[in-house]
Motif scaffolding. Structure first.
Motif, PDB file in Angstrom:
ATOM      1  N   HIS A   1     -64.679  43.223  35.585  1.00  0.00           N
ATOM      2  CA  HIS A   1     -63.455  43.718  34.992  1.00  0.00           C
ATOM      3  C   HIS A   1     -62.641  42.491  34.626  1.00  0.00           C
TER       4      HIS A   1
ATOM      5  N   THR B   1     -59.378  40.366  33.113  1.00  0.00           N
ATOM      6  CA  THR B   1     -57.965  40.353  32.765  1.00  0.00           C
ATOM      7  C   THR B   1     -57.872  39.754  31.373  1.00  0.00           C
TER       8      THR B   1
ATOM      9  N   GLU C   1     -58.187  49.940  23.693  1.00  0.00           N
ATOM     10  CA  GLU C   1     -57.781  50.929  24.685  1.00  0.00           C
ATOM     11  C   GLU C   1     -57.254  52.187  24.001  1.00  0.00           C
TER      12      GLU C   1
ATOM     13  N   SER D   1     -58.502  50.554  31.051  1.00  0.00           N
ATOM     14  CA  SER D   1     -57.805  49.537  31.820  1.00  0.00           C
ATOM     15  C   SER D   1     -57.514  50.052  33.221  1.00  0.00           C
TER      16      SER D   1
ATOM     17  N   LYS E   1     -53.297  43.949  34.272  1.00  0.00           N
ATOM     18  CA  LYS E   1     -54.329  44.959  34.164  1.00  0.00           C
ATOM     19  C   LYS E   1     -55.688  44.283  34.045  1.00  0.00           C
TER      20      LYS E   1
ATOM     21  N   TYR F   1     -59.605  45.087  32.332  1.00  0.00           N
ATOM     22  CA  TYR F   1     -60.235  45.946  31.325  1.00  0.00           C
ATOM     23  C   TYR F   1     -61.742  45.987  31.495  1.00  0.00           C
TER      24      TYR F   1
END
Lengths: 157, 157
Positions: free
Chosen positions: B50, B52, B82, B89, B97, B99
DNA sequence: GTCGCTGCAAAGTCTTTGCAGAGAG
DNA sequence: CTCTCTGCAAAGACTTTGCAGCGAC
């Protein structure tokens, strides 16, 4: 010695217990019990919602205008309470965190994307499964959030 | 016409499909297919983690130093992806967050509030319970998300 | 060519920190 | 009295926006 009016109804005893825990926490760490900390705890207790630092600050300003509590104090107190596991923070989609008292009853949300209606629910089976998954991975749960999105009964008509 | 070397191994076809979806999305909205958007999609695709916005930007700078992609473009492209539901997210304890590509198989997240590490999991039982709760309430599920927050094995030491 | 896209830097948000005076213990 | 807390304002961290030139179509 901080003193504020704590005119609750039937929940007074529960709050007093909470306040007492807080005082002990402070004492154990050689921290001071200030009126700012007290009203922040009380406001979190009274609120049914998850509060952002900003919304909490607004509540404080409205309910205790004489105290002129600064936003920095709100952040500092929330950090303290979170470190001590007295409140839990959640990050939702948007930016920023939301806080709630850790003591409150847990529930999940089912959200209708058509009318915006929110139904709360709790399912013991799911809760158990979550615990067992976490345990398997050596993960210590502090909280969880679950949202189901869809169309509610009414909106399907 | 943007062109980059896409020397994947066996996953090439899957990526081409994804890229095609992206191109269609852009075309449908009269947006342009730029090399920046392509390498961002590709980098998200290649990454198992994931990301940032910042870590994604670093990857881009390392892998495509000639492009000099700005952080603003990363933010803008992630927002675009998104909005179009191509990436999802997550917000975790800390700020910011993370993503991930939405095309990946459905899973839920277990998030360490101490180090920010995210573990993915799927539990059939939970999925079934969700369906049955929704059915009981006459609710038609379109999507759901579940996050478990806590302290991971490492951070408990 | 047109009009959206990009990089840069400046402007916004949200959160944390430094400091001097106030206040709990 | 001591030493922590607080409010204020300044500083940080993260994200968004304005703009002039670039580039996909």
């Amino acid at each position: 010695m901080p003193t504020i009016n704590t005119d609750f109804n039937d929940k007074t005893i529960e709050y007093k217990q909470l306040l007492n825990d807080f005082k002990n926490l402070l004492k154990d760490n050689a921290l001071k019990f200030t009126i700012q900390r007290e009203v922040i705890l009380q406001t979190l207790y009274k609120s049914d919602e998850h509060l952002t630092p900003e919304s909490l600050h607004h509540l404080l300003q409205n309910n205790f205008p004489d105290l002129k509590i600064g936003i920095a104090t709100v952040y500092r107190t929330l950090a303290l309470l979170e470190d001590s596991q007295m409140v839990t923070s959640l990050s939702f989609g948007a930016q920023g965190k939301k806080y709630e008292l850790g003591a409150k009853e847990h529930h999940d949300h089912m959200i209708c994307t058509s009318c915006g209606d929110i139904t709360e629910f709790v399912d013991e089976e799911i809760e158990k499964r979550q615990d067992s998954i976490a345990a398997k991975l050596g993960f210590k749960i502090s909280d969880h959030s679950m949202q189901i999105y869809g169309i509610c009964k009414n909106c399907q008509k």
